[in-house]
Design an enzyme around this catalytic site. Structure first.
Site: not given
Ligand code: SAH
Length: 480
Positions: A88, A311, A340, A436
């Site tokens: 933290c 998450q 993603y 993020c």
């Molecule tokens: N929307 C989801 C995941 C977000 S984290 C949630 O809220 O749970 C970002 C995600 O992007 C991860 O699962 C990672 O594996 C994926 N990722 C990373 N690079 C990528 C790319 N070039 N194309 C597609 N997915 C990707």
């Protein structure tokens, strides 16, 4: 000009500093005769006495010695190991002040990196950046812990000539700036089940004489203990990450863990023999129980396997996803792309209100989870594909797939340029950008603005209280 004039402080000198800001890593930013010093633990508005540790050409670092004038926002950090741990960064700042600092951090990035105009108040033209959505109870919010293991010398008594020492299994965190592991029983941002599970696993490890991995010698077995607990389901998964395939007395391990942790549903081994900081290796096998645990977010059930992204703060995740759904303004017919998508979490939230949702994600195991999760909730209007978003979505476009809304939730580095170009070419009415990392968000919003979109509003959400991280959900609409 002499060097002395340019740099008004020297190493080991004690200086009085006024703190004017906080860096994105949570250090106080101080000025001495116009020269910038970064001081861990100091807050804006404070005047401190500090000892200079390091001097560079245009800035330096100093150690906080004494508070001469204290900020009204300063609080006592409740965690006993806060200073040593580093997990933290903002516990010494009141929670209210953390929330407004996070909002300001987002605003600064939008303005400085994105060259975007943020509304100064109601009625003003710029982007509305809302107050950060905080937690009512900002502690014990994490559902996942990954705890490094080590061996530490302990005094075991002795005769007049000195203490006899032995080594014992410990697990906790790396001391700031080193790779020495400090034993820890409790982490105030972890769900208490995770603390208990790690404590039990350490005890059992000691009973069974399990050694911890030593990164210098490459010897020893146990590298990390990872635990994940479903906040709604109460189900727990334990992953033992080992430097080797064989776990001595593995049946005894499993039996003892099952006795000590009644809510465990899955005990998994992951093998990582490489000399690396990366926690997981490639081989994962179930030692006992199920391959997944289940959890629920706003009435939707999710199966989560050991390697899938999920998450870490489920309470705030629901806030974030509901905001994404609100910004999508769905009426039931829309075609939506979720880029993603991980295990399909946002996709399934959207599917409840959309015509069809297309999810894309680079990790094949996560796509397998996403498909399983759609079926688990009898959601039939969502389909998924594994691959890079920047390759799959341009292909979808060629195949004639049309999108009314595109949602993106990329990792910290932001969206690939090819994906942003495809979004502009597909011309959805709305783009929802979940991020993020405010700096890559600002960079990508600038590209979308230049391509014909307007950023209407940005909602910061506090997913990681007491740390410097902030999550945002942003709404963009096509200009005409
Ligand atoms: N929307 C989801 C995941 C977000 S984290 C949630 O809220 O749970 C970002 C995600 O992007 C991860 O699962 C990672 O594996 C994926 N990722 C990373 N690079 C990528 C790319 N070039 N194309 C597609 N997915 C990707």
């Amino acid at each position: 000009m002499s060097n002395k004039l340019q740099v008004p402080v020297s190493k080991n000198e004690e200086v009085t500093v006024d703190i004017v800001g906080l860096t994105h890593e949570g250090e106080g930013v101080g000025r001495v005769d116009g020269f910038t010093l970064f001081i861990q633990g100091a807050l804006p508005g404070e005047r401190v006495r500090a000892k200079v540790l390091k001097v560079k050409k245009t800035y330096g670092y100093a150690k906080l010695q004494e508070l001469l004038v204290e900020s009204e926002d300063r609080v006592d950090a409740p965690c006993a190991i806060y200073k040593q741990c580093g997990g933290c960064q903002l516990q010494h700042l009141s929670y209210e002040a953390q929330l407004s600092w996070k909002r300001q951090h987002v605003v600064d990035n939008l303005e400085r990196i994105g060259k975007l105009r943020v509304a100064a108040g109601p009625g003003d033209e710029g982007i509305v950046v809302h107050p950060t959505i905080g937690m009512d109870e900002p502690w014990r919010y994490r559902n996942k812990a990954a705890v490094p293991m080590g061996m530490a010398a302990v005094a075991t008594g002795g005769d007049g000539d000195g203490l006899v020492s032995a080594e014992r299994l410990v697990g906790g965190f790396y001391a700031r700036g080193s790779h020495r592991i400090i034993d820890m029983d409790e982490c105030m941002i972890q769900h208490s089940h995770n603390d208990e599970i790690v404590a039990r696993v350490k005890e059992i490890g000691r009973e069974l004489d399990i050694t911890a991995y030593n990164e210098e010698t490459g010897r020893g077995l146990l590298r990390h203990v990872m635990t994940r607990v479903g906040f709604v389901s109460g189900e727990a998964m334990i992953v033992l990450i080992t430097n080797g395939d064989r776990i001595p007395q593995v049946d005894r391990w499993v039996e003892r863990i099952r006795e000590a942790v009644p809510n465990v549903k899955s005990i998994v081994q992951n093998v990582n023999k490489r000399n690396t900081n990366v926690i997981f290796g490639d081989v994962t096998r179930v030692l006992w129980g199920s391959e997944v645990i289940y959890d629920e977010l706003d009435g939707i059930r999710f199966a989560i396997s050991a390697r899938s992204f999920y998450q870490v703060n489920p309470v705030q995740t629901v806030e974030l996803y509901c905001k994404a759904v609100e910004y999508a303004a769905l009426t039931g017919n829309e075609r939506v792309i979720d880029a993603y998508c991980g295990i399909g979490t946002i996709s399934l939230f959207l599917a409840r209100k959309a015509g069809h949702v297309y999810g894309v994600e680079i990790v094949p195991e996560a796509i397998a989870d996403a498909e399983r999760n759609a079926a688990l909730n009898s959601i039939e209007n969502a389909s998924f594909e594994a691959g890079p978003a920047e390759v799959v979505i341009p292909r979808w476009r060629k195949e004639g797939i049309v999108a009314d809304v595109i949602v993106v939730d990329p990792p910290r580095k932001g969206c690939d340029e090819a994906l942003l170009e495809t979004i502009l070419a597909m011309r959805p009415e709305r783009v929802i950008y979940v991020s993020c990392n405010p700096s890559t968000l600002a960079r990508d919003l600038r590209v979308l603005e230049d391509g014909g979109y307007r950023t209407i509003e940005v909602q910061p959400v506090d997913m990681f209280p007491h740390t410097v991280h902030v999550e945002c959900c942003s709404l963009l609409v096509r200009k005409q």
